[in-house]
Design a protein around this motif. Structure first.
Motif, PDB file in Angstrom:
ATOM      1  N   VAL A  83       7.446   4.922   1.601  1.00 50.32           N
ATOM      2  CA  VAL A  83       8.041   4.132   0.516  1.00 50.32           C
ATOM      3  C   VAL A  83       6.983   3.262  -0.157  1.00 50.32           C
ATOM      4  N   THR A  84       6.109   2.641   0.666  1.00 48.12           N
ATOM      5  CA  THR A  84       5.052   1.835   0.050  1.00 48.12           C
ATOM      6  C   THR A  84       4.077   2.738  -0.704  1.00 48.12           C
ATOM      7  N   GLY A  85       3.993   3.997  -0.254  1.00 46.61           N
ATOM      8  CA  GLY A  85       3.154   4.953  -0.976  1.00 46.61           C
ATOM      9  C   GLY A  85       3.677   5.208  -2.374  1.00 46.61           C
ATOM     10  N   VAL A  86       5.007   5.340  -2.493  1.00 44.48           N
ATOM     11  CA  VAL A  86       5.579   5.541  -3.821  1.00 44.48           C
ATOM     12  C   VAL A  86       5.341   4.304  -4.693  1.00 44.48           C
ATOM     13  N   MET A  87       5.392   3.128  -4.058  1.00 41.48           N
ATOM     14  CA  MET A  87       5.079   1.901  -4.816  1.00 41.48           C
ATOM     15  C   MET A  87       3.663   1.966  -5.383  1.00 41.48           C
ATOM     16  N   LEU A  88       2.731   2.425  -4.526  1.00 36.71           N
ATOM     17  CA  LEU A  88       1.340   2.501  -4.969  1.00 36.71           C
ATOM     18  C   LEU A  88       1.117   3.620  -5.978  1.00 36.71           C
ATOM     19  N   MET A 106       2.810   4.383  -8.509  1.00 41.20           N
ATOM     20  CA  MET A 106       3.052   3.987  -9.905  1.00 41.20           C
ATOM     21  C   MET A 106       1.803   3.319 -10.442  1.00 41.20           C
ATOM     22  N   ALA A 107       1.147   3.992 -11.382  1.00 40.96           N
ATOM     23  CA  ALA A 107      -0.166   3.533 -11.830  1.00 40.96           C
ATOM     24  C   ALA A 107      -0.127   2.080 -12.300  1.00 40.96           C
ATOM     25  N   SER A 108       0.898   1.734 -13.074  1.00 36.69           N
ATOM     26  CA  SER A 108       0.916   0.380 -13.639  1.00 36.69           C
ATOM     27  C   SER A 108       1.060  -0.665 -12.540  1.00 36.69           C
ATOM     28  N   ALA A 109       1.931  -0.384 -11.570  1.00 31.77           N
ATOM     29  CA  ALA A 109       2.109  -1.344 -10.476  1.00 31.77           C
ATOM     30  C   ALA A 109       0.863  -1.408  -9.605  1.00 31.77           C
ATOM     31  N   ASP A 110       0.153  -0.281  -9.520  1.00 32.42           N
ATOM     32  CA  ASP A 110      -1.022  -0.220  -8.657  1.00 32.42           C
ATOM     33  C   ASP A 110      -2.094  -1.220  -9.085  1.00 32.42           C
ATOM     34  N   TYR A 111      -2.099  -1.578 -10.357  1.00 33.22           N
ATOM     35  CA  TYR A 111      -3.083  -2.581 -10.792  1.00 33.22           C
ATOM     36  C   TYR A 111      -2.893  -3.883 -10.017  1.00 33.22           C
ATOM     37  N   GLN A 112      -1.677  -4.134  -9.537  1.00 37.95           N
ATOM     38  CA  GLN A 112      -1.427  -5.316  -8.731  1.00 37.95           C
ATOM     39  C   GLN A 112      -1.869  -5.123  -7.277  1.00 37.95           C
ATOM     40  N   TYR A 113      -1.552  -3.926  -6.719  1.00 32.21           N
ATOM     41  CA  TYR A 113      -1.805  -3.740  -5.278  1.00 32.21           C
ATOM     42  C   TYR A 113      -3.232  -3.315  -4.977  1.00 32.21           C
ATOM     43  N   HIS A 114      -3.911  -2.750  -5.990  1.00 33.58           N
ATOM     44  CA  HIS A 114      -5.144  -2.047  -5.681  1.00 33.58           C
ATOM     45  C   HIS A 114      -6.176  -2.940  -5.017  1.00 33.58           C
ATOM     46  N   ASN A 115      -6.855  -2.366  -4.000  1.00 32.36           N
ATOM     47  CA  ASN A 115      -7.886  -3.095  -3.260  1.00 32.36           C
ATOM     48  C   ASN A 115      -7.392  -4.369  -2.598  1.00 32.36           C
ATOM     49  N   THR A 116      -6.091  -4.399  -2.296  1.00 27.61           N
ATOM     50  CA  THR A 116      -5.619  -5.507  -1.475  1.00 27.61           C
ATOM     51  C   THR A 116      -5.235  -4.956  -0.114  1.00 27.61           C
ATOM     52  N   MET A 117      -4.877  -5.856   0.780  1.00 30.68           N
ATOM     53  CA  MET A 117      -4.465  -5.467   2.120  1.00 30.68           C
ATOM     54  C   MET A 117      -3.165  -4.651   2.098  1.00 30.68           C
ATOM     55  N   PHE A 118      -2.424  -4.723   0.984  1.00 27.73           N
ATOM     56  CA  PHE A 118      -1.206  -3.918   0.869  1.00 27.73           C
ATOM     57  C   PHE A 118      -1.554  -2.444   1.018  1.00 27.73           C
ATOM     58  N   THR A 128       0.558  -5.591  14.022  1.00 27.29           N
ATOM     59  CA  THR A 128      -0.765  -5.609  13.391  1.00 27.29           C
ATOM     60  C   THR A 128      -0.680  -5.407  11.890  1.00 27.29           C
ATOM     61  N   PHE A 129       0.092  -4.411  11.483  1.00 29.82           N
ATOM     62  CA  PHE A 129      -0.037  -3.983  10.087  1.00 29.82           C
ATOM     63  C   PHE A 129       1.050  -4.500   9.154  1.00 29.82           C
ATOM     64  N   PHE A 130       2.217  -4.894   9.688  1.00 35.12           N
ATOM     65  CA  PHE A 130       3.213  -5.391   8.742  1.00 35.12           C
ATOM     66  C   PHE A 130       2.746  -6.662   8.033  1.00 35.12           C
ATOM     67  N   PRO A 131       2.121  -7.613   8.770  1.00 33.74           N
ATOM     68  CA  PRO A 131       1.641  -8.821   8.072  1.00 33.74           C
ATOM     69  C   PRO A 131       0.680  -8.490   6.925  1.00 33.74           C
ATOM     70  N   LEU A 132      -0.008  -7.365   7.029  1.00 36.30           N
ATOM     71  CA  LEU A 132      -0.980  -7.031   5.980  1.00 36.30           C
ATOM     72  C   LEU A 132      -0.291  -6.701   4.653  1.00 36.30           C
ATOM     73  N   PHE A 133       0.931  -6.155   4.728  1.00 33.50           N
ATOM     74  CA  PHE A 133       1.690  -5.932   3.484  1.00 33.50           C
ATOM     75  C   PHE A 133       1.868  -7.266   2.757  1.00 33.50           C
ATOM     76  N   ILE A 134       2.309  -8.265   3.535  1.00 37.84           N
ATOM     77  CA  ILE A 134       2.610  -9.567   2.930  1.00 37.84           C
ATOM     78  C   ILE A 134       1.322 -10.210   2.408  1.00 37.84           C
ATOM     79  N   LEU A 135       0.270 -10.121   3.248  1.00 38.65           N
ATOM     80  CA  LEU A 135      -1.013 -10.675   2.820  1.00 38.65           C
ATOM     81  C   LEU A 135      -1.485 -10.021   1.521  1.00 38.65           C
ATOM     82  N   GLY A 136      -1.312  -8.716   1.456  1.00 36.40           N
ATOM     83  CA  GLY A 136      -1.758  -7.981   0.273  1.00 36.40           C
ATOM     84  C   GLY A 136      -0.999  -8.410  -0.964  1.00 36.40           C
TER      85      GLY A 136
END
Lengths: 199, 647
Positions: free
Chosen positions: B391-396, B398-410, B462-470
């Motif tokens: 599901v988070t993959g589908v979020m990523l 979306m090219a326009s939304a990816d500008y927000q997530y890209h290169n973050t911990m998300f 380990t990894f769920f907090p990284l979504f929030i951090l991202g």
């Protein structure tokens, strides 16, 4: 080892059939390898920096000669395989030797071409276009060089052991490889040299 | 290059300690083999083996070793970022660690683990006596091992690669990465990549040409299908990597201008080439896991796999799409709206066949009598966790939304949420499932389940907090941050989770030791009441796999034959042809390793000499007249008797 004598020598054992099939798969990988090099070349072929472009350095005569030699070698290796199927060891070896000599001629002209480029100041480090060109040509040339030594090794084995399912299998697979190099060259000739000379 | 420069990483106390432990470990192994006079045994049975099962075991052993190397990298990263302004690692060291963590986990842990399992299981599952090219298989393994050794050597001599596992140009060029680290990158990956490519050729041929009589492609077990498709992807994707790495080497060591910033070079070309290979690579490690889950779920739900044909189709579709999505890895690098849109759509389309598989697994379990064994727990754990990743993959996607997530911990959280339940749970399920096939005894279930729970729970910690951090804007690859950002607590939580993961993996390894000591031997061959042909032969499997090659008339023939009380491996024993062992692949790869090592330091003369030795070995092989040997009927009858347990 079971030998099925209804099939040509090179296909006559289970192991031989596996090897030929496997080699076709390997050629699939080789197609991808050259396709990638072509893609790199087409991406970079206009990016000549301050160096020369294709029209300035390409010369038709040596390239036509190279094409003729390699196409002829593909024909003679076909005759060699045909002779092998007829069981004529001497004719087969003769055609394979002619093939390898034609291959050497090709390599000679290609090396001369590279030397000329370098003298004209067009080296592999001059521009992205020349890096891509020389890598593509060099990879093909390295394949031909490797093929030459491979062919020599097979000829020695055929001379010593005669035509049997193993040597015939090796010679046949080598002929597939050689035809493949020829196909790649046709693409290089058309889309690198001719296209470069036109523009 | 002075000695001091060469060994400069050793000036770090942590690396020095690691290097010393590697040397001490190697000395202990060598001394042990010498003391117990096992060199002959070791060479004869392992270094020179062409037996696909032993090669598979060696692949898995290296993969587990690398799991620890990559795992320690991960622990160090999480420890460094556990508290703000931490000084455990400096920026350069952190760069090297996240680079080698990525490289090792994908290329030297996940993929060899998968290849190890396929080596052990595929010939058995399709009812074959061997792989198509046993010697080539040994070459594949040793080329991979040489690459693996080379990359790990970078740790001690000359410095590790530090430009990220993607090694984007111009960062990876000699201007910005002047150490030999990225030379190691290009050559180590080249060696192991060649090994993988040869494996691809070998297994496509094996699966197409060596199936048991009657087993058409659509009667093949799902794991075999997934491996067939995986190997097709390998053969199409790996040559691209071969070229990309060669161009990287030319740029770095010969001054060509492919990815340069001047003279017409194009740095984006690297990103494209890398991901044209790199994205299919994701499916090379994940499709086999899908195959394993299909086997495990059908076996432990005691039901036929639901939607066999749609499972096959969905894998084929995934494999095609895997080549059409590569640019989604760099939406933000400035290609136009049109390009981004196309890649956005193809990327999201992958969710459809993946969803088909998810529903098929769930429907397989419907009305099933589920047995909660260790492999089944991994398969069950995979479903919800992988769904979060998807599901988070589908979020990523979306090219326009990816500008927000890209290169973050998300992003980091997303791909760990896909790769760990997908690949790692998959190979661990397969490892527990097929362990009896390798060694003839089961792994302890209690320890196995404890390992699963530690890993599954700690993974999420380990990894769920990284979504929030991202989502809060915490960029990836930052080696430290200030307290005022507020990133501290979640990072600490993530570090605690990482410690839990370490405990889980330690349990899995302890389980080997414990089970080896305490688990009963001579268990029946079909320990799990399995469905496919690998369970029709003994555990551990004899060298020739099947004394009688089974005849197959439908999917899961072995399962139905069992229910009907038929024995599909009955018949008259005949002599069996087997290949001879050979040390040549080992020595050839040894010289390949030397050639690559010299090339890293641009010592071309010794590198060329080593390569000539490699070609010499190839020529020798061509002139060799080795037609293998036959195992006599008496020998087979004896082996069969002792494996059945009647003296």
């Amino acid at each position: 080892m079971k030998i099925d004598s209804s099939l040509p020598l090179e296909y006559s054992t289970e192991e031989n059939r596996l090897k030929i099939f496997g080699f076709w798969i390997f050629l699939g990988a080789e197609i991808m390898l050259f396709a990638t090099l072509f893609a790199v070349y087409f991406t970079l072929h206009t990016r000549t920096g301050s160096g020369p472009d294709g029209a300035e350095i390409f010369e038709l005569t040596p390239v036509l000669l190279e094409t003729f030699l390699l196409l002829a070698s593909s024909f003679t290796i076909g005759l060699g395989v045909h002779a092998m199927r007829l069981g004529n060891k001497k004719a087969m070896m003769t055609f394979f030797i002619i093939t390898l000599i034609l291959g050497l001629g090709f390599l000679g002209i290609e090396i001369d071409e590279f030397v000329t480029y370098v003298h004209e100041g067009a080296t592999i480090t001059t521009s992205a276009f020349l890096s891509a060109l020389m890598t593509l040509l060099g990879t093909h040339g390295a394949h031909v060089t490797f093929g030459f030594f491979w062919g020599v090794a097979i000829l020695i084995q055929v001379a010593r052991r005669g035509l049997n399912p193993q040597t015939a299998n090796k010679a046949f697979i080598f002929s597939l490889y050689w035809h493949f190099l020829d196909v790649v060259w046709i693409f290089i000739f058309s889309f690198v040299y001719l296209k470069g000379l036109i523009s | 290059m002075s000695m001091e420069e060469l060994f400069h990483p050793l000036q770090e106390p942590m690396i020095l300690a690691a290097a010393i432990s590697i040397v001490v470990g190697a000395v202990v192994v060598v001394a042990g083999l010498t003391y117990f006079k096992k060199w002959g045994y070791f060479y004869k049975n392992w270094l020179s083996t062409v037996d696909h099962k032993k090669i598979g075991i060696m692949y898995i052993a290296v993969a587990l070793l690398m799991l620890f190397r990559g795992g320690i990298d991960a622990l160090l990263m999480r420890a460094q970022t556990a508290v703000p302004d931490n000084g455990l690692l400096d920026a350069q060291h952190y760069n090297e660690i996240f680079t080698t963590h990525g490289l090792i986990m994908i290329l030297f842990m996940a993929m060899p683990f998968v290849i190890g399992l396929m080596n052990i299981v595929i010939p058995l599952q399709i009812g074959a006596r061997d792989v198509a090219f046993p010697r080539l298989n040994a070459v594949s393994f040793w080329a991979f091992a040489a690459g693996c050794g080379l990359l790990n050597l970078s740790f001690i001599i000359g410095g590790s690669p530090d430009a990220g596992w993607t090694a984007y140009f111009p960062l990876a060029s000699t201007d910005f990465s002047p150490t030999v680290g990225n030379n190691y990158y290009s050559l180590a990956l080249q060696l192991s990549g060649i090994g993988t490519l040869l494996t691809g050729v070998n297994f496509i041929t094996t699966i197409f040409k060596m199936r048991a009589p009657g087993m058409t492609l659509m009667k093949m077990p799902m794991f075999s299908w997934s491996i067939l498709i995986t190997n097709v992807i390998i053969v199409f994707a790996f040559p691209v990597l071969t070229v990309a790495l060669a161009l990287m080497m030319l740029d770095r060591q010969f001054g060509t201008k492919f990815f340069a910033m001047t003279d017409g070079g194009m740095d984006m070309l690297w990103a494209n080439l890398f991901w044209v290979w790199g994205h299919p690579e994701v499916y090379i490690v994940i499709l086999p896991a899908f195959g394993i889950f299909s086997e495990v779920i059908a076996t432990f739900a005691r039901k036929n796999l639901y939607g066999y044909k749609s499972m096959v189709m969905s894998m084929v579709v995934i494999s095609l799409l895997s080549f059409l999505v590569w640019a989604h890895h760099f939406y933000t690098m400035g290609h136009g709206v049109m390009v981004n849109s196309v890649f956005s759509i193809t990327t999201m389309a992958i969710a459809v066949p993946t969803g088909v598989k998810m529903f098929n697994w769930l429907l397989t379990m419907r009305h099933g009598k589920i047995q909660f064994t260790t492999p089944m727990l991994y398969a069950l754990g995979f479903i919800p966790i992988f769904t979060i990743g998807g599901v988070t993959g589908v979020m990523l996607a979306m090219a326009s939304a990816d500008y927000q997530y890209h290169n973050t911990m998300f992003l980091v959280a997303h791909f760990h949420y896909v790769l760990i339940p997908g690949t790692v749970f998959g190979v661990l399920a397969g490892y527990h499932f097929w362990w009896p096939k390798m060694f003839g005894f089961r792994l302890n279930e209690k320890l196995g389940k404890a390992g699963f729970w530690f890993i599954a729970i700690s993974f999420n910690v380990t990894f769920f907090p990284l979504f929030i951090l991202g989502l809060d804007g915490y960029a990836r690859r930052m080696y430290t941050y200030s307290a005022s950002t507020g990133y501290g607590p979640l990072n600490m939580l993530s570090f605690i989770g990482a410690l839990g993961l370490a405990v889980g993996f330690a349990l899995i390894c302890y389980n080997i030791y414990y089970s080896w000591k305490h688990m009963p031997r001579n268990e029946k061959a079909d320990v799990w009441d399995g469905r496919s042909l690998e369970w029709a032969t003994h555990s551990p499997v004899p060298e020739y796999n099947f004394a009688i090659v089974p005849n197959v008339s439908r999917l899961d023939e072995f399962w139905f034959a069992k229910k009907e009380g038929r024995d599909i491996t009955a018949g008259k024993i005949e002599k069996i042809h087997m290949p001879n062992n050979t040390g040549t692949p080992f020595w050839t790869s040894g010289f390949l390793f030397l050639a690559a090592f010299f090339a890293v330091f641009s010592l071309w003369i010794p590198a060329i000499i080593s390569m000539l030795v490699v070609f010499g070995f190839m020529a020798l092989r061509s002139f060799e007249n080795d037609h293998g040997r036959y195992i006599s009927v008496e020998e087979i009858t004896e082996t069969e008797k002792s494996l059945r347990g009647d003296k």
